[in-house]
Design a protein around this motif. Structure first.
Motif, PDB file in Angstrom:
ATOM      1  N   ALA A   1       1.182  -1.529  -0.014  1.00  0.00           N
ATOM      2  CA  ALA A   1       0.314   0.246  -0.114  1.00  0.00           C
ATOM      3  C   ALA A   1       0.984   1.208   0.304  1.00  0.00           C
ATOM      4  O   ALA A   1       0.370   2.337  -0.380  1.00  0.00           O
ATOM      5  CB  ALA A   1      -0.261   0.006   1.055  1.00  0.00           C
ATOM      6  N   HIS A   2       2.272   1.483   0.494  1.00  0.00           N
ATOM      7  CA  HIS A   2       2.862   2.299   0.561  1.00  0.00           C
ATOM      8  C   HIS A   2       3.815   2.825  -0.415  1.00  0.00           C
ATOM      9  O   HIS A   2       3.239   3.574  -1.187  1.00  0.00           O
ATOM     10  CB  HIS A   2       3.972   1.799   1.973  1.00  0.00           C
ATOM     11  CG  HIS A   2       3.150   2.661   3.085  1.00  0.00           C
ATOM     12  ND1 HIS A   2       4.303   2.045   4.345  1.00  0.00           N
ATOM     13  CD2 HIS A   2       2.509   2.593   3.677  1.00  0.00           C
ATOM     14  CE1 HIS A   2       2.898   1.518   5.345  1.00  0.00           C
ATOM     15  NE2 HIS A   2       2.253   2.219   4.890  1.00  0.00           N
ATOM     16  N   CYS A   3       3.959   1.265  -1.265  1.00  0.00           N
ATOM     17  CA  CYS A   3       4.443   1.510  -2.987  1.00  0.00           C
ATOM     18  C   CYS A   3       3.133   2.347  -3.436  1.00  0.00           C
ATOM     19  O   CYS A   3       4.330   2.745  -4.493  1.00  0.00           O
ATOM     20  CB  CYS A   3       4.934   0.484  -3.090  1.00  0.00           C
ATOM     21  SG  CYS A   3       6.248  -0.005  -2.328  1.00  0.00           S
ATOM     22  N   LEU A   4       2.461   1.705  -3.289  1.00  0.00           N
ATOM     23  CA  LEU A   4       1.309   2.047  -4.083  1.00  0.00           C
ATOM     24  C   LEU A   4       0.883   3.802  -4.286  1.00  0.00           C
ATOM     25  O   LEU A   4       0.299   4.466  -5.218  1.00  0.00           O
ATOM     26  CB  LEU A   4      -0.312   1.800  -3.684  1.00  0.00           C
ATOM     27  CG  LEU A   4      -1.089   1.648  -4.954  1.00  0.00           C
ATOM     28  CD1 LEU A   4      -1.040   1.620  -6.424  1.00  0.00           C
ATOM     29  CD2 LEU A   4      -2.772   1.133  -4.446  1.00  0.00           C
ATOM     30  N   HIS A   5       1.030   4.513  -2.627  1.00  0.00           N
ATOM     31  CA  HIS A   5       0.944   5.201  -2.669  1.00  0.00           C
ATOM     32  C   HIS A   5       1.652   6.337  -3.211  1.00  0.00           C
ATOM     33  O   HIS A   5       1.452   7.148  -4.322  1.00  0.00           O
ATOM     34  CB  HIS A   5       0.822   5.942  -0.703  1.00  0.00           C
ATOM     35  CG  HIS A   5       0.711   7.369  -0.955  1.00  0.00           C
ATOM     36  ND1 HIS A   5      -0.693   8.058  -0.736  1.00  0.00           N
ATOM     37  CD2 HIS A   5       1.209   7.863   0.207  1.00  0.00           C
ATOM     38  CE1 HIS A   5      -0.874   9.276  -0.410  1.00  0.00           C
ATOM     39  NE2 HIS A   5       0.823   9.139   0.079  1.00  0.00           N
ATOM     40  N   ASN A   6       3.178   6.471  -2.786  1.00  0.00           N
ATOM     41  CA  ASN A   6       3.929   6.548  -3.969  1.00  0.00           C
ATOM     42  C   ASN A   6       4.389   6.966  -5.209  1.00  0.00           C
ATOM     43  O   ASN A   6       4.419   7.551  -6.024  1.00  0.00           O
ATOM     44  CB  ASN A   6       5.378   5.589  -3.408  1.00  0.00           C
ATOM     45  CG  ASN A   6       5.934   5.613  -1.895  1.00  0.00           C
ATOM     46  OD1 ASN A   6       5.489   7.134  -1.774  1.00  0.00           O
ATOM     47  ND2 ASN A   6       6.943   5.341  -1.505  1.00  0.00           N
ATOM     48  N   VAL A   7       3.806   6.252  -5.988  1.00  0.00           N
ATOM     49  CA  VAL A   7       3.186   6.387  -8.165  1.00  0.00           C
ATOM     50  C   VAL A   7       2.515   6.944  -7.633  1.00  0.00           C
ATOM     51  O   VAL A   7       2.744   7.895  -8.855  1.00  0.00           O
ATOM     52  CB  VAL A   7       3.048   4.203  -8.060  1.00  0.00           C
ATOM     53  CG1 VAL A   7       2.728   4.376  -9.442  1.00  0.00           C
ATOM     54  CG2 VAL A   7       4.491   3.548  -8.205  1.00  0.00           C
ATOM     55  N   GLU A   8       1.400   6.827  -6.370  1.00  0.00           N
ATOM     56  CA  GLU A   8       0.599   7.573  -6.595  1.00  0.00           C
ATOM     57  C   GLU A   8       0.831   9.454  -6.958  1.00  0.00           C
ATOM     58  O   GLU A   8       0.565   9.847  -7.539  1.00  0.00           O
ATOM     59  CB  GLU A   8      -1.036   7.720  -6.292  1.00  0.00           C
ATOM     60  CG  GLU A   8      -1.588   6.364  -6.736  1.00  0.00           C
ATOM     61  CD  GLU A   8      -2.859   5.767  -5.733  1.00  0.00           C
ATOM     62  OE1 GLU A   8      -2.819   6.497  -4.406  1.00  0.00           O
ATOM     63  OE2 GLU A   8      -3.609   5.045  -6.010  1.00  0.00           O
ATOM     64  N   ASP A   9       1.410   9.389  -6.252  1.00  0.00           N
ATOM     65  CA  ASP A   9       2.475  10.390  -5.721  1.00  0.00           C
ATOM     66  C   ASP A   9       2.982  11.286  -6.954  1.00  0.00           C
ATOM     67  O   ASP A   9       2.905  13.055  -7.168  1.00  0.00           O
ATOM     68  CB  ASP A   9       3.318  10.536  -3.983  1.00  0.00           C
ATOM     69  CG  ASP A   9       1.773  11.449  -3.293  1.00  0.00           C
ATOM     70  OD1 ASP A   9       1.204  12.017  -2.870  1.00  0.00           O
ATOM     71  OD2 ASP A   9       3.133  11.661  -2.107  1.00  0.00           O
ATOM     72  N   TYR A  10       3.757  10.288  -6.959  1.00  0.00           N
ATOM     73  CA  TYR A  10       4.973  10.553  -8.335  1.00  0.00           C
ATOM     74  C   TYR A  10       4.041  11.002  -9.399  1.00  0.00           C
ATOM     75  O   TYR A  10       4.050  12.058 -10.185  1.00  0.00           O
ATOM     76  CB  TYR A  10       5.664   9.191  -8.731  1.00  0.00           C
ATOM     77  CG  TYR A  10       6.708   9.745  -9.851  1.00  0.00           C
ATOM     78  CD1 TYR A  10       7.966  10.731 -10.010  1.00  0.00           C
ATOM     79  CD2 TYR A  10       6.202   9.361 -11.245  1.00  0.00           C
ATOM     80  CE1 TYR A  10       8.685  10.785 -11.148  1.00  0.00           C
ATOM     81  CE2 TYR A  10       6.773   9.120 -12.123  1.00  0.00           C
ATOM     82  CZ  TYR A  10       7.907  10.311 -11.981  1.00  0.00           C
ATOM     83  OH  TYR A  10       8.752   9.993 -13.369  1.00  0.00           O
ATOM     84  N   ASN A  11       3.178  10.544  -9.602  1.00  0.00           N
ATOM     85  CA  ASN A  11       1.884  10.731 -11.135  1.00  0.00           C
ATOM     86  C   ASN A  11       1.579  12.307 -11.103  1.00  0.00           C
ATOM     87  O   ASN A  11       0.891  12.454 -12.267  1.00  0.00           O
ATOM     88  CB  ASN A  11       1.134   9.490 -11.136  1.00  0.00           C
ATOM     89  CG  ASN A  11       2.084   8.248 -11.727  1.00  0.00           C
ATOM     90  OD1 ASN A  11       2.864   7.808 -12.390  1.00  0.00           O
ATOM     91  ND2 ASN A  11       1.414   7.260 -11.726  1.00  0.00           N
ATOM     92  N   ALA A  12       0.286  12.424  -9.686  1.00  0.00           N
ATOM     93  CA  ALA A  12      -0.178  13.060  -9.239  1.00  0.00           C
ATOM     94  C   ALA A  12       1.084  14.408  -9.469  1.00  0.00           C
ATOM     95  O   ALA A  12       0.675  15.288 -10.629  1.00  0.00           O
ATOM     96  CB  ALA A  12      -0.158  12.942  -7.895  1.00  0.00           C
ATOM     97  N   PHE A  13       2.404  14.715  -9.230  1.00  0.00           N
ATOM     98  CA  PHE A  13       3.192  15.135  -9.304  1.00  0.00           C
ATOM     99  C   PHE A  13       3.372  15.958 -10.711  1.00  0.00           C
ATOM    100  O   PHE A  13       3.916  16.923 -10.811  1.00  0.00           O
ATOM    101  CB  PHE A  13       4.454  15.278  -8.367  1.00  0.00           C
ATOM    102  CG  PHE A  13       5.423  15.777  -8.198  1.00  0.00           C
ATOM    103  CD1 PHE A  13       5.643  16.804  -7.198  1.00  0.00           C
ATOM    104  CD2 PHE A  13       6.829  16.262  -9.283  1.00  0.00           C
ATOM    105  CE1 PHE A  13       6.401  18.404  -7.695  1.00  0.00           C
ATOM    106  CE2 PHE A  13       7.741  17.015  -8.781  1.00  0.00           C
ATOM    107  CZ  PHE A  13       7.474  18.250  -7.934  1.00  0.00           C
TER     108      PHE A  13
END
Length: 281
Positions: free
Chosen positions: A208-220
């Protein structure tokens, strides 16, 4: 041959404290959570010194090439773990720590071709959200939200967009890298998110933490990049450095993401450039 050197610091244009092996790496502030087997800081140090630093140099050159930049003029990589980077004029609270700052240099001209700021991750978050950072700064400095560093960075990179949910670290890392480029008389920079996967130290809710990082990166990337690319994105901003000598110039910044898959012995590794759809490029 590419010369790759690591230093503990750089002051007044001079390098000090050459690092000769990965165990001498400058320790992060959160040493208890990041400097341990299978976590980001130690993995970055081990990768950097693997096989006489050649896989690291190859990765850096591949990333630079992915931005359309000629690497033939680069013969030296000067690297600074846990480097302090200014956030430019008007950004209070001093500098920020970069996991690793890399200056790609032409030794004959002594000119920096491009500055690369590396953020290493296993599953560690990109810090608190920008919105939470703003609230904390309002409380600690007793100022209105618009005067906080978080709000200034949001306006600088994504004026008019709601970026409160995105990890604050992505904003400070990008700003710090662009400022480091200008500080070294260069107008090109890369912010590289380096993700270690495979046999790494995995906490509860790792996936879940890895997925959140992917979402953060893409949003940025979607919020700040003026040009979208399959491998990430690019933005150009006017950077103003109060020191030295009030430098002001437009600086290009490419945003990239690389995954390095390791095995438990760290004898074998593969790295791949991640496209915007989370596939290999």
């Amino acid at each position: 041959d590419m010369e790759v050197k690591f230093f503990s610091s750089r002051k007044s244009g001079k390098n000090t404290g050459e690092i000769m092996n990965w165990s001498e790496w400058v320790r992060p502030k959160k040493e208890d959570t990041q400097w341990s087997p299978g976590r980001s800081s130690m993995l970055l140090a081990q990768f950097a010194f693997k096989d006489n630093k050649q896989p690291f140099a190859e990765m850096i050159l591949n990333i630079i090439s992915s931005c359309g930049i000629d690497t033939s003029m680069i013969d030296t990589l000067e690297c600074y773990p846990e480097a302090y980077s200014s956030l430019g004029k008007g950004m209070y609270s001093g500098a920020r720590n970069q996991d690793l700052m890399v200056l790609a240099i032409n030794s004959k001209s002594q000119k920096t071709v491009i500055a690369i700021g590396i953020e290493a991750k296993v599953s560690e978050p990109f810090g608190e959200s920008l919105g939470k950072a703003r609230e904390a700064q309002m409380e600690s400095r007793k100022v209105e939200g618009e005067y906080t560093r978080a709000s200034k960075l949001a306006k600088f990179f994504a004026d008019g967009k709601d970026v409160d949910a995105i990890g604050y670290q992505l904003f400070t890392a990008t700003m710090g890298t662009m400022c480091d480029a200008l500080k070294n008389n260069c107008t090109k920079s890369i912010i590289l998110v380096l993700v270690f996967s495979g046999d790494v130290s995995k906490e509860h809710d790792y996936d879940a933490h890895c997925l959140h990082n992917v979402e953060d990166y893409n949003a940025f990337v979607n919020s700040v990049c003026q040009t979208k690319e399959s491998r990430g994105g690019k933005l150009t901003k006017r950077i103003n450095m109060s020191t030295p000598k009030n430098k002001v110039n437009d600086v290009d910044c490419w945003i990239r993401n690389v995954e390095i898959k390791v095995d438990s012995s760290f004898k074998h590794l593969n790295f791949r450039l991640i496209c915007s759809d989370n596939t290999s490029c």
